[in-house]
Design a protein around this motif. Structure first.
Motif, mmCIF file in Angstrom:
data_model
loop_
_atom_site.group_PDB
_atom_site.id
_atom_site.type_symbol
_atom_site.label_atom_id
_atom_site.label_comp_id
_atom_site.label_asym_id
_atom_site.label_seq_id
_atom_site.Cartn_x
_atom_site.Cartn_y
_atom_site.Cartn_z
ATOM 1 N N VAL A 209 0.854 -1.189 0.000
ATOM 2 C CA VAL A 209 0.000 0.000 0.000
ATOM 3 C C VAL A 209 0.889 1.238 0.000
ATOM 4 O O VAL A 209 1.889 1.300 0.727
ATOM 5 N N VAL A 210 0.534 2.214 -0.837
ATOM 6 C CA VAL A 210 1.314 3.442 -0.986
ATOM 7 C C VAL A 210 0.413 4.639 -0.698
ATOM 8 O O VAL A 210 -0.694 4.731 -1.224
ATOM 9 N N GLY A 211 0.889 5.561 0.124
ATOM 10 C CA GLY A 211 0.185 6.808 0.380
ATOM 11 C C GLY A 211 1.189 7.905 0.659
ATOM 12 O O GLY A 211 2.376 7.634 0.855
ATOM 13 N N HIS A 212 0.723 9.135 0.698
ATOM 14 C CA HIS A 212 1.665 10.223 0.986
ATOM 15 C C HIS A 212 1.980 10.323 2.473
ATOM 16 O O HIS A 212 3.141 10.437 2.872
ATOM 17 N N HIS A 213 0.969 10.274 3.304
ATOM 18 C CA HIS A 213 1.152 10.527 4.729
ATOM 19 C C HIS A 213 1.655 9.282 5.465
ATOM 20 O O HIS A 213 1.392 8.151 5.073
ATOM 21 N N THR A 214 2.351 9.548 6.541
ATOM 22 C CA THR A 214 2.879 8.480 7.382
ATOM 23 C C THR A 214 1.744 7.754 8.099
ATOM 24 O O THR A 214 0.693 8.342 8.396
ATOM 25 N N ILE A 215 1.961 6.497 8.400
ATOM 26 C CA ILE A 215 1.168 5.826 9.431
ATOM 27 C C ILE A 215 1.993 5.807 10.709
ATOM 28 O O ILE A 215 1.576 6.294 11.744
ATOM 29 N N LYS A 216 3.222 5.267 10.602
ATOM 30 C CA LYS A 216 4.154 5.318 11.724
ATOM 31 C C LYS A 216 5.415 6.044 11.282
ATOM 32 O O LYS A 216 5.972 5.760 10.226
ATOM 33 N N SER A 217 5.877 6.975 12.113
ATOM 34 C CA SER A 217 7.076 7.738 11.791
ATOM 35 C C SER A 217 7.621 8.390 13.054
ATOM 36 O O SER A 217 6.854 8.795 13.929
ATOM 37 N N VAL A 218 8.949 8.491 13.130
ATOM 38 C CA VAL A 218 9.575 9.259 14.207
ATOM 39 C C VAL A 218 10.015 10.621 13.692
ATOM 40 O O VAL A 218 10.677 11.379 14.400
ATOM 41 N N GLY A 219 9.684 10.933 12.434
ATOM 42 C CA GLY A 219 10.048 12.208 11.843
ATOM 43 C C GLY A 219 9.201 13.349 12.377
ATOM 44 O O GLY A 219 8.366 13.181 13.282
ATOM 45 N N ILE A 220 9.367 14.520 11.785
ATOM 46 C CA ILE A 220 8.758 15.740 12.310
ATOM 47 C C ILE A 220 7.227 15.695 12.293
ATOM 48 O O ILE A 220 6.571 16.278 13.153
ATOM 49 N N HIS A 221 6.636 14.969 11.354
ATOM 50 C CA HIS A 221 5.178 14.887 11.310
ATOM 51 C C HIS A 221 4.635 13.784 12.218
ATOM 52 O O HIS A 221 3.471 13.820 12.610
ATOM 53 N N LEU A 242 3.801 -4.261 3.035
ATOM 54 C CA LEU A 242 4.505 -2.992 3.175
ATOM 55 C C LEU A 242 3.527 -1.836 3.076
ATOM 56 O O LEU A 242 2.585 -1.877 2.273
ATOM 57 N N TYR A 243 3.760 -0.792 3.895
ATOM 58 C CA TYR A 243 3.121 0.506 3.685
ATOM 59 C C TYR A 243 4.238 1.497 3.388
ATOM 60 O O TYR A 243 5.175 1.664 4.188
ATOM 61 N N ILE A 244 4.145 2.174 2.236
ATOM 62 C CA ILE A 244 5.188 3.082 1.775
ATOM 63 C C ILE A 244 4.623 4.494 1.704
ATOM 64 O O ILE A 244 3.536 4.707 1.159
ATOM 65 N N ASN A 245 5.367 5.468 2.222
ATOM 66 C CA ASN A 245 4.873 6.852 2.261
ATOM 67 C C ASN A 245 6.015 7.838 2.085
ATOM 68 O O ASN A 245 7.191 7.478 2.069
ATOM 69 N N GLY A 246 5.623 9.112 1.972
ATOM 70 C CA GLY A 246 6.551 10.227 2.002
ATOM 71 C C GLY A 246 6.181 11.116 3.172
ATOM 72 O O GLY A 246 6.080 10.663 4.302
ATOM 73 N N HIS A 247 5.975 12.429 2.903
ATOM 74 C CA HIS A 247 5.506 13.428 3.857
ATOM 75 C C HIS A 247 6.607 13.851 4.825
ATOM 76 O O HIS A 247 6.938 15.031 4.900
ATOM 77 N N ASP A 248 7.163 12.922 5.615
ATOM 78 C CA ASP A 248 8.352 13.254 6.380
ATOM 79 C C ASP A 248 9.550 13.220 5.439
ATOM 80 O O ASP A 248 9.751 12.222 4.724
ATOM 81 N N HIS A 249 10.338 14.283 5.439
ATOM 82 C CA HIS A 249 11.433 14.433 4.473
ATOM 83 C C HIS A 249 12.668 13.697 4.964
ATOM 84 O O HIS A 249 13.685 14.295 5.322
ATOM 85 N N CYS A 250 12.545 12.388 4.991
ATOM 86 C CA CYS A 250 13.600 11.541 5.530
ATOM 87 C C CYS A 250 13.482 10.153 4.904
ATOM 88 O O CYS A 250 12.624 9.913 4.048
ATOM 89 N N LEU A 251 14.363 9.260 5.317
ATOM 90 C CA LEU A 251 14.306 7.849 4.955
ATOM 91 C C LEU A 251 14.116 7.060 6.244
ATOM 92 O O LEU A 251 14.760 7.351 7.256
ATOM 93 N N PHE A 263 6.800 -0.473 7.672
ATOM 94 C CA PHE A 263 6.506 0.916 7.333
ATOM 95 C C PHE A 263 7.776 1.549 6.762
ATOM 96 O O PHE A 263 8.803 1.621 7.442
ATOM 97 N N LEU A 264 7.695 2.019 5.506
ATOM 98 C CA LEU A 264 8.863 2.529 4.794
ATOM 99 C C LEU A 264 8.596 3.961 4.342
ATOM 100 O O LEU A 264 7.618 4.224 3.631
ATOM 101 N N THR A 265 9.451 4.888 4.750
ATOM 102 C CA THR A 265 9.325 6.290 4.356
ATOM 103 C C THR A 265 10.403 6.633 3.349
ATOM 104 O O THR A 265 11.589 6.416 3.607
#
Length: 331
Positions: A209-221, A242-251, A263-265
């Protein structure tokens, strides 16, 4: 190209999309196999469109080198395709300045399967969906939500921006293009229903599954609460890998301690180095990798195995992870 020829191209593109339309918010498209064994190689980039600035051009150069080495079949964009406020219309020069004129390596002249991010909604969101852009640059493909079929994997692209309450209640003086989204409750309920139905019916070896927003992230969002509440249970109940996203400007790579889901950013396509790292948002044992900088991700997928690599702007491999299908099935 004359006006009649352009019209014919648009008619053909629209007709093809009608052929692959399914009920509700999800559309189904097929990416033909290019390798004899059906395996696929994918590059993932997000949060990139800044007219070459903030190292976008330098990163694009490295993406081209890596994509050639990996024999990439297609590219996934996780959204925020054009900063700061999407496109004004189909003739906005930002399309060429941030996309066509940047990703010029032969290895990147493949289909780009793209979703919208919150910055894209701040402009003319419908323009990015227009067949006119496909006619201008054949590698461009963007829909709000759709299913991409390959021989061994199905990719479920979902429109995550309308899930965020703050874009409706506290828009920070930004104007969002909600055409096709309102009434919001109906739009979201239809999307969730269609996603769940499609996942239940899927017989693919791999579900991604691919979306822009994070589901799980330790980044700024951080974690996106509405996606955790509404989308995550559907993914976990239907064996999504896999869930793949962007939004947080990191890897970023985060695993789940109670399901198979990873969860992959990949949101480091241009401006990055934002300094966010919130250890309280996840179980520390789930944290596999975090890089607060620019870069991209690749996936190598066969019937039995998947391999993930994260790269920085110099092409250095920062993190590798792989698993077999039997590993996922045992969780």
């Amino acid at each position: 190209m004359g006006s009649n020829s352009q019209l014919m191209v648009l008619i053909i593109i629209i007709f093809v999309e009608i052929l692959v339309t399914v009920n509700g918010e999800l559309h189904r498209v097929v990416h033909p196999a290019t390798k004899a064994d059906g395996s696929i190689s994918v590059l993932v980039i997000g949060d990139w469109g800044r007219k070459g600035m903030y190292n976008q051009s330098q990163l694009a150069y490295q993406m081209g080198i890596t994509a050639e080495k990996k024999d990439v079949d297609f590219i996934i964009s996780t959204g925020d395709n054009f900063y700061p406020s999407g496109l004004t219309d189909e003739n906005d020069p930002a399309f060429d300045e941030s996309f066509t004129n940047i990703y010029t390596a032969p290895s990147l002249l493949k289909k780009w399967y793209t979703v919208l991010g919150n910055h894209d909604y701040r402009g003319n969101a419908i323009a990015q969906l227009s067949p006119i852009l496909k006619a201008k640059d054949s590698k461009w493909f963007c829909m709000k939500s759709f299913i991409l079929n390959t021989d061994i994997a199905e990719f479920f692209f979902i429109d995550t921006t309308p899930f965020e309450d703050k874009y409706f209640t506290d828009p920070e003086d930004e104007v969002y293009d909600w055409r096709g989204v309102l009434p919001r409750d109906k739009y979201l309920s239809t999307l969730l229903r269609d996603l769940e139905s499609a996942l239940i019916e899927s017989r693919a070896k791999w579900k991604i599954v691919v979306g822009h927003h994070t589901i799980k992230s330790v980044g700024i969002h951080g974690n996106t609460k509405k996606l955790v509440q509404k989308v995550l249970p559907i993914l976990e109940a239907n064996d999504v890998d896999l869930y793949i996203n962007g939004h947080d400007h990191c890897l970023e790579h985060i695993s789940s301690h109670h399901s198979r889901l990873q969860f992959l950013t990949s949101g480091g396509g241009s401006k990055a180095w934002r300094g966010g790292y919130d250890r309280t948002s996840i179980n520390e044992k789930e944290m596999r990798f975090y890089y607060d900088g620019q870069g991209f991700m690749t996936m190598q997928i066969t019937e039995t195995d998947i391999d993930i690599d994260f790269y920085d702007i110099f092409g250095n491999v920062l993190h590798k992870w792989g698993a077999s299908k039997s590993y996922f099935s045992s969780i």
